[in-house]
Structures are given as C-alpha cells and as structure tokens.
Design a protein around this motif. Structure first.
Motif, PDB file in Angstrom:
ATOM      1  N   ILE A 122     -40.866  25.302  -4.449  1.00 28.40           N
ATOM      2  CA  ILE A 122     -39.867  25.786  -3.641  1.00 28.40           C
ATOM      3  C   ILE A 122     -38.678  25.088  -3.667  1.00 28.40           C
ATOM      4  O   ILE A 122     -37.519  25.333  -3.892  1.00 28.40           O
ATOM      5  CB  ILE A 122     -40.364  26.411  -2.307  1.00 28.40           C
ATOM      6  N   GLU A 123     -39.016  23.835  -3.476  1.00 27.07           N
ATOM      7  CA  GLU A 123     -37.935  22.647  -3.255  1.00 27.07           C
ATOM      8  C   GLU A 123     -37.093  22.446  -4.523  1.00 27.07           C
ATOM      9  O   GLU A 123     -35.824  22.514  -4.394  1.00 27.07           O
ATOM     10  CB  GLU A 123     -38.394  21.226  -2.843  1.00 27.07           C
ATOM     11  N   LEU A 124     -37.775  22.510  -5.548  1.00 30.94           N
ATOM     12  CA  LEU A 124     -37.070  22.165  -6.993  1.00 30.94           C
ATOM     13  C   LEU A 124     -36.187  23.622  -7.337  1.00 30.94           C
ATOM     14  O   LEU A 124     -35.066  23.541  -7.522  1.00 30.94           O
ATOM     15  CB  LEU A 124     -37.929  22.261  -8.109  1.00 30.94           C
ATOM     16  N   LEU A 125     -36.592  24.655  -6.867  1.00 31.13           N
ATOM     17  CA  LEU A 125     -36.017  26.010  -7.162  1.00 31.13           C
ATOM     18  C   LEU A 125     -34.747  25.968  -6.243  1.00 31.13           C
ATOM     19  O   LEU A 125     -33.915  26.562  -6.801  1.00 31.13           O
ATOM     20  CB  LEU A 125     -36.938  27.172  -6.900  1.00 31.13           C
ATOM     21  N   ASN A 126     -34.937  25.565  -4.915  1.00 30.44           N
ATOM     22  CA  ASN A 126     -33.817  25.440  -4.055  1.00 30.44           C
ATOM     23  C   ASN A 126     -32.683  24.569  -4.791  1.00 30.44           C
ATOM     24  O   ASN A 126     -31.517  24.792  -5.028  1.00 30.44           O
ATOM     25  CB  ASN A 126     -34.131  25.248  -2.907  1.00 30.44           C
ATOM     26  N   MET A 127     -32.927  23.312  -5.133  1.00 32.30           N
ATOM     27  CA  MET A 127     -32.072  22.608  -5.850  1.00 32.30           C
ATOM     28  C   MET A 127     -31.415  22.975  -7.091  1.00 32.30           C
ATOM     29  O   MET A 127     -30.371  22.932  -7.368  1.00 32.30           O
ATOM     30  CB  MET A 127     -32.753  21.075  -6.142  1.00 32.30           C
ATOM     31  N   MET A 128     -32.457  23.687  -7.876  1.00 31.57           N
ATOM     32  CA  MET A 128     -31.727  24.204  -9.329  1.00 31.57           C
ATOM     33  C   MET A 128     -30.681  25.292  -9.083  1.00 31.57           C
ATOM     34  O   MET A 128     -29.788  25.355  -9.920  1.00 31.57           O
ATOM     35  CB  MET A 128     -32.875  24.811 -10.100  1.00 31.57           C
ATOM     36  N   SER A 129     -30.846  25.931  -8.047  1.00 33.20           N
ATOM     37  CA  SER A 129     -29.837  26.988  -7.483  1.00 33.20           C
ATOM     38  C   SER A 129     -28.557  26.533  -7.676  1.00 33.20           C
ATOM     39  O   SER A 129     -27.562  27.168  -7.544  1.00 33.20           O
ATOM     40  CB  SER A 129     -30.161  27.812  -6.169  1.00 33.20           C
ATOM     41  N   GLU A 130     -28.456  25.177  -7.160  1.00 27.77           N
ATOM     42  CA  GLU A 130     -27.071  24.504  -7.181  1.00 27.77           C
ATOM     43  C   GLU A 130     -26.387  24.471  -8.370  1.00 27.77           C
ATOM     44  O   GLU A 130     -25.287  24.068  -8.676  1.00 27.77           O
ATOM     45  CB  GLU A 130     -27.066  23.217  -6.545  1.00 27.77           C
ATOM     46  N   LEU A 131     -27.126  24.536  -9.605  1.00 27.96           N
ATOM     47  CA  LEU A 131     -26.872  24.283 -11.090  1.00 27.96           C
ATOM     48  C   LEU A 131     -26.021  25.476 -11.553  1.00 27.96           C
ATOM     49  O   LEU A 131     -26.428  26.449 -11.020  1.00 27.96           O
ATOM     50  CB  LEU A 131     -28.050  23.763 -11.889  1.00 27.96           C
ATOM     51  N   GLU A 132     -25.426  25.242 -12.646  1.00 27.61           N
ATOM     52  CA  GLU A 132     -24.737  26.344 -13.292  1.00 27.61           C
ATOM     53  C   GLU A 132     -25.966  27.043 -13.806  1.00 27.61           C
ATOM     54  O   GLU A 132     -27.121  26.638 -14.302  1.00 27.61           O
ATOM     55  CB  GLU A 132     -23.852  25.871 -14.377  1.00 27.61           C
ATOM     56  N   GLN A 133     -25.388  28.441 -14.211  1.00 30.82           N
ATOM     57  CA  GLN A 133     -26.436  29.380 -14.741  1.00 30.82           C
ATOM     58  C   GLN A 133     -27.247  29.047 -15.999  1.00 30.82           C
ATOM     59  O   GLN A 133     -28.260  29.072 -16.013  1.00 30.82           O
ATOM     60  CB  GLN A 133     -26.098  30.733 -14.869  1.00 30.82           C
TER      61      GLN A 133
END
Length: 188
Positions: A122-133
């Motif tokens: 969940i933490e990784l997915l939250n951080m990944m949401s900040e990346l470009e698509q």
C-alpha cells in the motif's frame, strides 16, 4: 548531440541519459555474460535482469570515478557486473527461501508477515501514484506482474533502454520520496 564511440565516456560522466542508452546498447551482451557466468541461479531471469540493471545504474551513478578509454571502460563495467553478481549471490544465499525445502517451510506466512507485506505494498502504491503515468505502468509491469524489461518495452512500444532509464529514474524519485523529499524535485 549524437552519442558516438568517441564521445560516450565524456557524456556518460556528465550524466547524459543518451550516453546511458548508448552504453546499455553497446555493452548489454558482455555485461549479461559476466553476470550469467558469476551467478549460480541461472534459471531466475528476473534476478539476472535486476543484476544487469543494477550494473548499468551503478556505473551511471559512479561515472565520474572512471578514468580511461573505451577499452578501459569495458573492463570497468565488467568489474562492476562481476561484483553486482557476487552481491546478488550473497543476497540469494542469505535469503531464507534458497531451497525447495525452505520454501515449503516458509510457505505459510504468519498474520504479522502478511500484514506488513500488505502495508508495504500500500505504501509503495501511494508513492507510485506520484510518478508519471508511463512510469507507474512500467513499475507495475516490472514489480507486480514480474515482466522482463524487454517485454515491457514491447508492450509499451518503447526501447528497452528507455524502460531501464525510467526504472532508474523512478527508483531514484521513490527513494527520495521515501526519505521525506518531494518526488517532483528535479533529480541530478
């Protein structure tokens, strides 16, 4: 500026991504051979590919330390590859899941382990949401779908070097983000 055999070292030291792509395209074969010959678990292509990627990224991160010509560069890169393979071998040896018997013993996760695995995801997915698509897609394919870099490149219609570069930059951004920095800060 076009990267050639005459200027790639200078551009590589300046951290030009085009030079990284040139180095990957030029030396992928020899790096793969060095790693393949220095790692015992040859059937796990994911670990071998990770080791190859770590080699190029390690060279890119430490490019300013290199001194010499293109032949010296090849030797330097092969040395990095050898030590990355040795490090990977040590990591595998320390892993509790090195044999099938160990796998059977550890197949049932405790509730606590399952909780932490889920929380980390969940933490990784939250951080990944900040990346470009595009970067999110690449990370998802690589780390959640266990796709190889070439498969990702083919799927997205980009080069393998572009996938390698985006993984490198994305890891750098995520690392900075996990340390409390802003993911949108320009990376050097």
């Amino acid at each position: 500026m076009k990267i050639t055999s005459d200027n790639f070292i200078k551009q590589f030291k300046k951290k030009k991504e085009a030079a990284l792509e040139y180095v990957i395209d030029t030396y992928i074969g020899v790096v793969k051979a060095v790693i393949y010959n220095n790692i015992n678990i040859k059937k796990d292509t994911h670990l071998i590919e990770e080791c190859i990627s770590d080699t190029f990224l390690g060279a890119f991160d430490n490019a300013r330390q290199f001194k010499g010509d293109s032949e010296d560069f090849k030797k330097w890169l092969c040395t990095i590859a050898k030590y990355k393979a040795i490090d990977m071998q040590r990591k595998i040896a320390r892993s509790p899941l090195t044999t099938e018997m160990d796998e059977a013993t550890h197949a049932v996760k405790s509730a606590e382990e399952e909780f932490f695995t889920r929380e980390n995801t969940i933490e990784l997915l939250n951080m990944m949401s900040e990346l470009e698509q595009m970067d999110r897609d690449i990370f998802t394919m690589k780390y959640f779908l266990n796709m190889q870099n070439q498969e990702i490149a083919d799927s997205l219609g980009i080069t393998k070097a572009a996938v390698d570069n985006r993984l490198y930059r994305g890891k750098k951004r995520l690392r900075k983000f996990s340390l409390g920095g802003s993911i949108h800060e320009k990376t050097v």
